[in-house]
Write an enzyme that holds these catalytic residues in place. Structure first.
Site, PDB file in Angstrom:
ATOM      1  N   VAL A  89       0.886  -1.329   0.276  1.00  0.00           N
ATOM      2  CA  VAL A  89      -0.080  -0.124   0.070  1.00  0.00           C
ATOM      3  C   VAL A  89       0.848   1.192   0.194  1.00  0.00           C
ATOM      4  CG1 VAL A  89      -1.988   1.397   1.214  1.00  0.00           C
ATOM      5  CG2 VAL A  89      -1.746  -1.054   1.070  1.00  0.00           C
ATOM      6  N   GLY A 130       2.448  -6.340   8.026  1.00  0.00           N
ATOM      7  CA  GLY A 130       2.057  -4.726   7.654  1.00  0.00           C
ATOM      8  C   GLY A 130       0.937  -4.526   6.594  1.00  0.00           C
ATOM      9  N   ASP A 131       1.545  -3.655   5.714  1.00  0.00           N
ATOM     10  CA  ASP A 131       0.776  -3.218   4.669  1.00  0.00           C
ATOM     11  C   ASP A 131       1.213  -3.918   3.200  1.00  0.00           C
ATOM     12  OD1 ASP A 131       3.211  -1.791   4.425  1.00  0.00           O
ATOM     13  OD2 ASP A 131       2.400  -0.158   3.255  1.00  0.00           O
ATOM     14  N   GLU A 132       1.851  -5.176   3.441  1.00  0.00           N
ATOM     15  CA  GLU A 132       2.296  -5.923   2.399  1.00  0.00           C
ATOM     16  C   GLU A 132       1.363  -7.215   2.237  1.00  0.00           C
ATOM     17  OE1 GLU A 132       6.479  -7.786   1.312  1.00  0.00           O
ATOM     18  OE2 GLU A 132       6.212  -5.747   1.852  1.00  0.00           O
TER      19      GLU A 132
END
Length: 215
Positions: A89, A130-132
């Site tokens: 993201v 996380g955002d992965e």
């Protein structure tokens, strides 16, 4: 009552007492066995629930990193080539700072739903951390390298979360893709896809895609 009768009665009493003791021991042993089996069943049930929970990400509801690592290992033994995709993201730290962690979690949940729809059941999707996010998509056709690149580009076109949907500005994702051929190291393919994702992110944060040059 004669002495003989008294002795017989005493013997019968002793035998009854012994039988009662044996019965008590047997009943106790059976009860303990039932309790042990019940405890074992509860332990197995809890272990199964733990494994199931460990394989599901608690924020997004999709597969977890543990599930991803198991699926990635299996992909290295697949009969055909597989596209390894990594999504990240853009500007998530800014988004998290503006919305707070609960708002960031809502955005991640929304992104997971978006990725699920865009993949449309074509492969395996997980939140890596996380955002992965990461995905595995089986490939076919005479040129799997071109297929993997085109797949990532097609996915990138649909990876835009409009402003207002859990975010104050449009949210995009950077995408990296690598080709995993049968027998190759799946971990190295993931590292290559992850590197390509950062290459795309550094190039321009606008749902960009990249394929590692060495692939």
């Amino acid at each position: 009552m004669t002495t003989r009768h008294v002795a017989r009665l005493a013997t019968i009493a002793v035998m009854c007492a012994a039988g009662s003791a044996v019965t008590t021991v047997l009943l106790t042993a059976r009860a303990q066995a039932r309790t042990a089996r019940a405890r074992e069943a509860v332990a197995l049930h809890r272990a199964a629930l733990w494994r199931q929970t460990a394989l599901v990400d608690d924020v997004t509801g999709i597969a977890s990193r543990a599930a991803w690592e198991a699926e990635l290992a299996r992909a290295g033994h697949a009969a055909g080539p597989t596209a390894v995709l990594v999504f990240d993201v853009d500007r998530f730290r800014d988004l998290n700072r503006v919305l707070g962690h609960p708002g960031g979690d809502r955005a991640l949940h929304h992104v997971a739903g978006l990725l699920t729809r865009v993949l449309a059941g074509r492969g395996f999707l997980a939140r890596y951390g996380g955002d992965e996010f990461a995905a595995l998509v089986p490939l076919d056709g005479p040129d799997p390298h071109a297929h993997a690149t085109a797949l990532a580009a097609d996915l990138a076109d649909g990876l835009l979360m409009p402003a207002g949907e859990c975010a104050p500005w449009p949210v995009t994702l950077s995408v990296g893709v690598a080709l995993l051929r049968p027998g190759e190291d799946s971990e190295q393919a993931f590292v290559a896809a992850d590197r390509a994702m950062f290459e795309a992110k550094n190039h321009r944060r606008d749902s960009r895609t990249a394929m590692p040059h060495a692939a």
